[in-house]
Enzyme design. Structure first.
Site, PDB file in Angstrom:
ATOM      1  N   ASP A 120       7.204   6.767   7.717  1.00 50.47           N
ATOM      2  CA  ASP A 120       6.307   6.101   6.536  1.00 50.47           C
ATOM      3  C   ASP A 120       6.500   6.411   5.226  1.00 50.47           C
ATOM      4  O   ASP A 120       6.483   7.795   4.884  1.00 50.47           O
ATOM      5  CB  ASP A 120       4.568   6.536   6.984  1.00 50.47           C
ATOM      6  CG  ASP A 120       3.493   6.013   6.438  1.00 50.47           C
ATOM      7  OD1 ASP A 120       2.778   5.033   6.889  1.00 50.47           O
ATOM      8  OD2 ASP A 120       3.124   5.988   5.297  1.00 50.47           O
ATOM      9  N   ASN A 153       3.346  -0.904  -4.878  1.00 45.14           N
ATOM     10  CA  ASN A 153       2.822  -2.298  -5.023  1.00 45.14           C
ATOM     11  C   ASN A 153       2.233  -2.382  -6.106  1.00 45.14           C
ATOM     12  O   ASN A 153       2.239  -3.419  -6.893  1.00 45.14           O
ATOM     13  CB  ASN A 153       2.258  -2.672  -3.489  1.00 45.14           C
ATOM     14  CG  ASN A 153       3.175  -3.234  -2.414  1.00 45.14           C
ATOM     15  OD1 ASN A 153       4.250  -3.599  -2.678  1.00 45.14           O
ATOM     16  ND2 ASN A 153       2.794  -2.992  -1.279  1.00 45.14           N
ATOM     17  N   HIS A 194       4.289  -6.809  -5.423  1.00 46.76           N
ATOM     18  CA  HIS A 194       4.534  -6.847  -3.935  1.00 46.76           C
ATOM     19  C   HIS A 194       6.176  -7.180  -3.812  1.00 46.76           C
ATOM     20  O   HIS A 194       6.811  -7.085  -2.852  1.00 46.76           O
ATOM     21  CB  HIS A 194       3.745  -7.921  -3.167  1.00 46.76           C
ATOM     22  CG  HIS A 194       2.440  -7.307  -3.015  1.00 46.76           C
ATOM     23  ND1 HIS A 194       2.198  -6.652  -2.088  1.00 46.76           N
ATOM     24  CD2 HIS A 194       1.188  -7.252  -3.901  1.00 46.76           C
ATOM     25  CE1 HIS A 194       0.793  -6.027  -2.087  1.00 46.76           C
ATOM     26  NE2 HIS A 194       0.226  -6.615  -3.416  1.00 46.76           N
ATOM     27  N   ASP A 215       8.484  -5.304  -1.461  1.00 48.75           N
ATOM     28  CA  ASP A 215       9.299  -5.778  -0.372  1.00 48.75           C
ATOM     29  C   ASP A 215      10.705  -5.587  -0.561  1.00 48.75           C
ATOM     30  O   ASP A 215      11.362  -5.147   0.400  1.00 48.75           O
ATOM     31  CB  ASP A 215       9.280  -7.457  -0.303  1.00 48.75           C
ATOM     32  CG  ASP A 215       7.988  -7.793   0.033  1.00 48.75           C
ATOM     33  OD1 ASP A 215       7.115  -7.107   0.690  1.00 48.75           O
ATOM     34  OD2 ASP A 215       7.782  -9.168  -0.060  1.00 48.75           O
ATOM     35  N   GLU A 228       4.255  -0.455   5.701  1.00 49.92           N
ATOM     36  CA  GLU A 228       5.565   0.582   5.146  1.00 49.92           C
ATOM     37  C   GLU A 228       5.987   1.351   6.325  1.00 49.92           C
ATOM     38  O   GLU A 228       6.530   2.700   6.196  1.00 49.92           O
ATOM     39  CB  GLU A 228       5.069   1.374   4.062  1.00 49.92           C
ATOM     40  CG  GLU A 228       3.905   2.408   4.474  1.00 49.92           C
ATOM     41  CD  GLU A 228       2.560   1.790   4.464  1.00 49.92           C
ATOM     42  OE1 GLU A 228       1.433   2.403   3.874  1.00 49.92           O
ATOM     43  OE2 GLU A 228       2.395   0.518   4.261  1.00 49.92           O
TER      44      GLU A 228
END
Length: 325
Positions: A185, A193, A198, A202, A228
């Protein structure tokens, strides 16, 4: 035709390689010289290296071994830039090697066929069959992969882990294996973000997935669960093996600089898998270890069994903030 129909009915990617062997055995029994016995196997580079370094006393009844001279020949073959069909003269006869462009279970794999009298027509038949297999396997893979990262998706996780826990999927090592389920994680991903947008988020996910694929081994199963969160299923000879594997990845990640973002850290929870234990139970154990890592500083690896032995966790399900479903 029946063997071809059987192959096309398969929707489980881990069953494709055995089905390919069954198809090839059937077709070659019709088109190759009937007086010659045909022996064949799908072999990955990872399996080859493990066999060459295994102790002589270690055996795996599921693995069909070849004479030592063959492994040296095959290792040289794997090192070729663009391998094509090759026929090698060995002390026990002719060995035909075909590159397997798409093996579901392995990144770098070959098809071995031991036969002293394969005609050019039979070789062409094998190559056409492998081309057909490549296109069909690609369709299966597309359905089982996460669109952004290319890692396996959650649907595939359920199938793969169930097979492992039922002892139905065995990587072909020559020493006893233990399986571990690991949750990765990214720390403070929401902050990434919010700060960079975003699209950059990504990009971090994509680059991290590529780093995982490069860091871990052929045959290790890597999944994206969404957001994530990533999950890996690893096979190791002992507990020290999984510790070294995860420590090495964590060090690799620490040395990597993500464009615009810089360093990204990750929290990891690991749990040992056991026969006939439900996948969700193992997943919950790994999630407990991950939650402990998140609550105690992040950027660390926590092992469920160690936390349990140290009295830091109780043998019950802990409900945390991390959503996996």
């Amino acid at each position: 035709m029946q063997s071809l129909i059987d192959l096309m009915q398969i929707r489980d990617s881990l069953a494709l390689d055995p089905a390919l062997l069954a198809l090839m055995q059937h077709w070659l029994s019709m088109f190759a010289a009937k007086t010659q016995a045909t022996r064949m196997q799908v072999l990955s580079k990872r399996q080859l290296v493990s066999v060459m370094h295994a102790q002589a006393s270690s055996t795996d009844p599921t693995f069909e071994s070849w004479p030592p001279e063959v492994y040296s020949i095959l290792l040289d073959y794997f090192h070729q830039t663009n391998p094509q069909h090759a026929c090698f003269e060995t002390n026990f006869g002719k060995l035909h090697v075909f590159p397997l462009r798409q093996s579901i279970s392995h990144k770098n794999a070959i098809l071995l066929i031991q036969h002293d009298d394969l005609s050019s027509a039979a070789v062409e038949l094998v190559e056409q069959c492998l081309q057909m297999f490549y296109h069909y396997a690609s369709l299966i893979i597309e359905n089982e992969r996460d669109a952004l990262t290319g890692l396996l998706n959650r649907k595939t996780f359920d199938q793969c882990v169930s097979k492992i826990l039922l002892n139905d999927y065995k990587p072909e090592y020559r020493f006893p294996l233990h399986h571990y389920l690991v949750i990765f994680d990214i720390d403070f991903f929401k902050r990434i973000n919010d700060t960079y947008g975003h699209l950059i988020g990504d990009e971090v996910l994509l680059l991290l997935s590529r780093l995982m694929q490069a860091s871990f081994r052929d045959g290790d199963l890597l999944f994206r669960f969404g957001g994530e969160e990533f999950v890996g299923v690893f096979s190791c000879a002992d507990e020290q093996g999984i510790v070294q594997l995860l420590d090495r990845f964590k060090d690799t990640l620490a040395a990597y600089v993500f464009p615009q973002v810089g360093q990204v850290t990750i929290s990891i929870g690991c749990a040992k898998m056991a026969l006939n234990v439900l996948p969700n139970t193992v997943l919950e154990h790994a999630d407990e270890a991950l939650y402990f890592a998140k609550e105690h500083g992040r950027n660390q690896i926590c092992y469920y069994e160690k936390l349990l032995a140290q009295g830091l966790l109780k043998d019950s399900i802990v409900t945390g903030e991390i959503e996996l479903f």
